[in-house]
Scaffold this motif. Structure first.
Motif, PDB file in Angstrom:
ATOM      1  N   LEU A 213      34.439  39.807  42.874  1.00 27.47           N
ATOM      2  CA  LEU A 213      34.706  39.077  41.600  1.00 27.47           C
ATOM      3  C   LEU A 213      34.155  38.232  41.578  1.00 27.47           C
ATOM      4  O   LEU A 213      33.422  37.532  40.898  1.00 27.47           O
ATOM      5  CB  LEU A 213      36.052  39.368  41.839  1.00 27.47           C
ATOM      6  N   ALA A 217      31.764  36.646  38.834  1.00 27.79           N
ATOM      7  CA  ALA A 217      32.356  35.269  37.891  1.00 27.79           C
ATOM      8  C   ALA A 217      30.110  34.214  38.121  1.00 27.79           C
ATOM      9  O   ALA A 217      30.297  34.120  37.236  1.00 27.79           O
ATOM     10  CB  ALA A 217      32.599  34.880  38.983  1.00 27.79           C
ATOM     11  N   GLU A 218      29.999  35.183  38.957  1.00 31.44           N
ATOM     12  CA  GLU A 218      28.311  34.514  39.250  1.00 31.44           C
ATOM     13  C   GLU A 218      27.212  34.680  38.164  1.00 31.44           C
ATOM     14  O   GLU A 218      26.268  34.401  38.473  1.00 31.44           O
ATOM     15  CB  GLU A 218      28.040  33.859  40.437  1.00 31.44           C
ATOM     16  N   THR A 219      27.268  36.090  37.328  1.00 29.75           N
ATOM     17  CA  THR A 219      27.059  36.500  36.876  1.00 29.75           C
ATOM     18  C   THR A 219      27.433  37.308  35.701  1.00 29.75           C
ATOM     19  O   THR A 219      25.945  37.246  34.346  1.00 29.75           O
ATOM     20  CB  THR A 219      26.313  38.152  37.728  1.00 29.75           C
ATOM     21  N   ASP A 221      28.336  37.438  31.436  1.00 30.89           N
ATOM     22  CA  ASP A 221      29.379  36.615  30.624  1.00 30.89           C
ATOM     23  C   ASP A 221      30.708  37.336  29.830  1.00 30.89           C
ATOM     24  O   ASP A 221      31.284  36.309  30.590  1.00 30.89           O
ATOM     25  CB  ASP A 221      28.395  37.136  29.075  1.00 30.89           C
ATOM     26  N   VAL A 237      34.034  35.459  30.898  1.00 29.19           N
ATOM     27  CA  VAL A 237      34.399  35.680  32.427  1.00 29.19           C
ATOM     28  C   VAL A 237      35.146  34.107  32.408  1.00 29.19           C
ATOM     29  O   VAL A 237      36.156  34.056  33.798  1.00 29.19           O
ATOM     30  CB  VAL A 237      33.321  35.444  33.035  1.00 29.19           C
ATOM     31  N   PHE A 241      38.980  34.267  33.970  1.00 30.70           N
ATOM     32  CA  PHE A 241      38.976  34.575  35.331  1.00 30.70           C
ATOM     33  C   PHE A 241      40.017  33.022  35.610  1.00 30.70           C
ATOM     34  O   PHE A 241      40.821  32.956  36.606  1.00 30.70           O
ATOM     35  CB  PHE A 241      37.405  33.770  36.140  1.00 30.70           C
ATOM     36  N   LEU A 242      40.184  32.272  34.077  1.00 34.00           N
ATOM     37  CA  LEU A 242      41.242  31.084  34.147  1.00 34.00           C
ATOM     38  C   LEU A 242      42.117  31.515  33.588  1.00 34.00           C
ATOM     39  O   LEU A 242      43.399  30.548  34.112  1.00 34.00           O
ATOM     40  CB  LEU A 242      40.372  30.258  34.076  1.00 34.00           C
TER      41      LEU A 242
ATOM     42  N   ARG B 220      33.759  34.489  53.036  1.00 36.37           N
ATOM     43  CA  ARG B 220      35.019  33.888  52.520  1.00 36.37           C
ATOM     44  C   ARG B 220      36.144  34.395  53.404  1.00 36.37           C
ATOM     45  O   ARG B 220      37.270  33.210  53.314  1.00 36.37           O
ATOM     46  CB  ARG B 220      35.515  34.966  51.038  1.00 36.37           C
ATOM     47  N   PRO B 263      28.715  34.589  46.548  1.00 35.38           N
ATOM     48  CA  PRO B 263      29.261  34.133  44.792  1.00 35.38           C
ATOM     49  C   PRO B 263      30.272  33.845  45.133  1.00 35.38           C
ATOM     50  O   PRO B 263      31.068  33.647  45.738  1.00 35.38           O
ATOM     51  CB  PRO B 263      28.650  35.491  44.117  1.00 35.38           C
ATOM     52  N   GLN B 264      31.030  32.549  44.312  1.00 34.55           N
ATOM     53  CA  GLN B 264      31.961  31.940  44.169  1.00 34.55           C
ATOM     54  C   GLN B 264      33.026  32.647  43.396  1.00 34.55           C
ATOM     55  O   GLN B 264      31.986  32.827  42.498  1.00 34.55           O
ATOM     56  CB  GLN B 264      31.622  30.156  43.786  1.00 34.55           C
ATOM     57  N   VAL B 265      33.860  32.970  43.858  1.00 35.57           N
ATOM     58  CA  VAL B 265      35.087  33.203  42.344  1.00 35.57           C
ATOM     59  C   VAL B 265      35.287  32.494  41.194  1.00 35.57           C
ATOM     60  O   VAL B 265      36.519  32.004  41.338  1.00 35.57           O
ATOM     61  CB  VAL B 265      36.214  34.042  42.900  1.00 35.57           C
ATOM     62  N   LYS B 266      34.379  31.549  40.981  1.00 32.54           N
ATOM     63  CA  LYS B 266      34.624  30.528  39.798  1.00 32.54           C
ATOM     64  C   LYS B 266      33.432  30.543  38.941  1.00 32.54           C
ATOM     65  O   LYS B 266      31.904  30.566  39.436  1.00 32.54           O
ATOM     66  CB  LYS B 266      34.347  29.072  40.911  1.00 32.54           C
ATOM     67  N   PRO B 267      33.443  30.754  38.213  1.00 30.43           N
ATOM     68  CA  PRO B 267      32.876  31.116  36.892  1.00 30.43           C
ATOM     69  C   PRO B 267      31.893  29.888  36.739  1.00 30.43           C
ATOM     70  O   PRO B 267      32.337  28.460  37.212  1.00 30.43           O
ATOM     71  CB  PRO B 267      33.651  31.491  35.403  1.00 30.43           C
ATOM     72  N   GLY B 268      30.719  29.889  36.047  1.00 34.55           N
ATOM     73  CA  GLY B 268      30.208  28.724  35.517  1.00 34.55           C
ATOM     74  C   GLY B 268      29.250  27.615  36.813  1.00 34.55           C
ATOM     75  O   GLY B 268      29.000  27.478  36.766  1.00 34.55           O
ATOM     76  N   ARG B 269      28.376  29.262  37.225  1.00 29.74           N
ATOM     77  CA  ARG B 269      27.816  28.417  38.417  1.00 29.74           C
ATOM     78  C   ARG B 269      26.235  29.194  38.589  1.00 29.74           C
ATOM     79  O   ARG B 269      25.732  29.524  39.682  1.00 29.74           O
ATOM     80  CB  ARG B 269      28.132  28.286  39.972  1.00 29.74           C
ATOM     81  N   ARG B 270      26.443  30.009  36.950  1.00 34.43           N
ATOM     82  CA  ARG B 270      25.085  30.837  37.020  1.00 34.43           C
ATOM     83  C   ARG B 270      23.415  29.807  37.305  1.00 34.43           C
ATOM     84  O   ARG B 270      23.686  29.765  36.104  1.00 34.43           O
ATOM     85  CB  ARG B 270      25.286  31.423  35.773  1.00 34.43           C
TER      86      ARG B 270
END
Lengths: 325, 324
Positions: A213, A217-219, A221, A237, A241-242, B220, B263-270
């Protein structure tokens, strides 16, 4: 318009112990320049889905549904046309580069094969292009490396070489099946960042299959979550995720370490991953789900819009608690 | 905090196979530097994480601790006694108190024995309980790892991966160890199953007062469940300290890169910027000086020449870096 349109894809393997429904009615699309992640645990059908797109499955797989590439159905088009798309417009990168690369051919020759098949370049131009490709994927001293064999490359460098081969014909879509699972975390990070840079620089689309996951999240859209051969949920994403709208996605995110305080008990998903050789009538996740209701065990939930650009197949979607940001 | 296991300058090298050409040219036999000069204390009651990428020596270190490998140099003291000098009954007693849980629950259980027989064998060999009490103890062990009693009559292939790992843990617990060395115990499991095994480790530790050395590549998990963490790179410990503080402000450039790369399980750190460049060097020919210098943004002439010493930086925090 979407580049790739997969509608009601079904893959059934005939095995000595009866049919196995590995992919069971999966639909999704990929837009130009988009990165779509397909996530799921082992046996969820994510890799089979990916391989079914360019018809890369073995003969014991019965595939139904449509896979439209720029409007044309890949599964009904003549073999000649499919060959031009495959490797030319849609390229694939596999998990284990050592078994995907030909061990007795130098890397340069394996790039050259793709260039010969899909471009009109002459020998000298192909060689120049091969050097350029190895440079593009971050392989140092590419001229020397071209004449080396896969066993002379490290794991990370092999995966870079695989990507170089895939990029040779400048495809519009790259399919990547767990491309970093066999790699160490710092090398995984390098490969994922490389893929993202290539997507941005070459305007390519990417479908990335993974069980991680964090990688999604980091890769990516958008993400498609799979369970027992079915699609649970698709959406951006950020939204998935949220504000997950499927009980499985919700439970999976909640089971990850790092959610609560240090050494707090994690929240595992009870029970075992499903056996796809024994399909269930209702929702495949129902036996492990803490939001289960009667309807879940009898009637399979349809994949419906729950919000703009966000689809889910879960009767409990509206009842799921909101996750803390 | 009392020291349970004191590891001092532990070194283990494996001779590499020599090619015929090398033999004819009289080249010396090379050695894989798996574990080099590792010094580390395991405190009673703690969970100590050992992290690193493949080839960093974390599994070799684990196997040295239970004497599956004999170290080439260095010392190992368990509650003050020299472990490497133990023979016969004393060595068996040590192996009873220090148990190992392996990564692959498929290959570490005997497929021909039922779960009950596997557990009874451990109880019998170490004479933990009188023979008549063995069945009751087997049931108690199954309770401890949350498996049903009828599991005792079944063989390993009848269980899922997560259940098999529970059996592996029950087998380790059978001999009432004080210290458990777990080598990647959840890496072969699916994410949704991992959490339950991690919980089991934490629960058993609290209930039985166990000390746990948890070896993994999953940062983690380490961040979540360990009290202290040691980071290894190419056979050496580069940093060791309290987990929360170390993750909040890592000091060694390798630790910094490693944490950034997860990789963090949080979106938006791309981003498209990789955490660290370069590849792991070969353990056959580790670079001179600091093994991380070819990849390190801070490296200077000293780093290329002198091997940095792991030394205290206050707050029970040691770092091996000329620059940090």
């Amino acid at each position: 318009m979407s580049l790739l349109d997969v509608v009601d894809l079904r893959v059934t393997f005939s095995t000595p112990r009866g049919p196995v429904h590995a992919v069971d009615g999966v639909s999704f699309c990929v837009a130009s320049g988009e990165v779509l992640g397909i996530v799921g645990e082992s046996g969820s059908g994510k890799s089979v889905t990916l391989r079914a797109i360019p018809k890369l499955l073995h003969a014991n797989a019965a595939v139904t549904g449509t896979v439209r590439w720029r409007g044309a159905d890949l599964h009904t088009m003549p073999a000649e046309d499919l060959r031009r798309v495959r490797g030319g417009q849609i390229a694939t990168v596999f998990q284990e580069p050592m078994s995907a690369l030909n061990p007795v051919l130098p890397i340069g020759l394996q790039i050259d094969e793709v260039l010969t098949a899909h471009t009109t370049l002459d020998t000298a131009a192909r060689r120049r292009r091969a050097v350029e490709l190895l440079g593009l994927v971050g392989i140092a001293s590419p001229t020397t490396r071209l004449d080396q064999f896969p066993h002379e490359f490290s794991g990370g460098m092999r995966q870079r070489a695989m990507i170089a081969i895939a990029l040779a014909a400048a495809p519009a879509l790259l399919l990547a099946d767990e491309p970093t699972t066999a790699l160490d975390v710092t090398i995984q990070d390098q490969i994922l960042k490389l893929l993202l840079r290539l997507v941005a620089d070459l305007g390519m689309s990417l479908v990335l299959v993974t069980h991680d996951l964090g990688v999604i999240a980091e890769t990516c859209d958008r993400v498609a979550v799979m369970y027992a051969g079915r699609l649970c949920e698709t959406g951006s994403v950020h939204n998935v995720f949220l504000r997950p709208q499927h009980a499985y996605t919700h439970a999976l995110l909640r089971s990850m370490p790092g959610e609560g305080a240090a050494r707090a008990m994690l929240v595992p998903i009870p029970g075992q991953p499903p056996r796809i050789d024994r399909p269930t009538a209702g929702c495949a996740f129902a036996p492990r789900c803490s939001f289960v209701e009667d309807l879940c065990t009898t009637t399979r939930p349809p994949l419906i819009d729950v919000a703009p650009q966000h689809r889910s197949a879960c009767y409990a979607a509206a009842r799921l608690p909101v996750r803390a940001a | 905090m009392t020291v349970m296991l004191a590891i001092r300058n532990l070194t283990r090298r494996f001779p590499a196979r020599r090619s015929l050409a090398d033999l004819l040219r009289g080249r010396p036999r090379q050695a894989v530097h798996a574990v080099e000069q590792v010094s580390l204390d395991v405190h009673r009651g703690e969970t100590l994480g050992i992290v690193g990428e493949s080839g960093c020596g974390k599994s070799t270190l684990a196997r040295c601790l239970v004497r599956l490998h004999t170290p080439d140099a260095g010392s190992l003291a368990f509650e003050g006694a020299d472990v490497l000098a133990l023979e016969g009954p004393a060595r068996r007693a040590y192996n009873r108190r220090v148990q190992m849980v392996f990564q692959d629950p498929y290959s570490s259980l005997n497929p021909r024995l039922t779960v009950g027989e596997t557990l009874a064998e451990a109880l019998h060999v170490h004479a933990i309980v009188p023979k008549a009490d063995i069945p009751a103890r087997v049931r108690a062990l199954l309770d401890l790892v949350h498996l049903p009693h009828d599991a005792a009559a079944r063989r390993p292939h009848e269980f899922s991966g997560g259940q098999r790992q529970r059996i592996g843990i029950a087998r380790a617990l059978a001999v009432e160890p004080h210290l458990i060395i777990a080598d990647e115990p959840v890496s072969a499991l699916d994410v949704s199953v991992q959490a339950a095994i991690v919980n089991l480790f934490m629960e058993l530790q609290d209930r039985l007062g166990l000390t746990l050395v948890f070896i993994t590549h999953d940062l983690r998990l380490v961040r979540h469940m360990t009290h202290r963490v040691a980071v290894m790179y190419l056979g050496r410990i580069v940093e060791v300290g309290p987990t929360a503080a170390l993750f909040a402000a890592p000091r060694h450039p390798y630790t910094q890169a490693l944490i950034r790369a997860v990789p963090q399980v949080k979106p938006g750190r791309r981003t498209t910027e990789a955490a660290v460049i370069g590849e792991l060097p070969s353990p056959l020919e580790p670079p001179p000086g600091c093994a991380f210098h070819p990849r390190c943004p801070l490296a200077d002439a000293t780093c290329r020449r002198d091997i940095p010493v792991l030394e205290g930086r206050g707050g029970a925090w040691d770092v091996a870096c000329h620059q940090a």
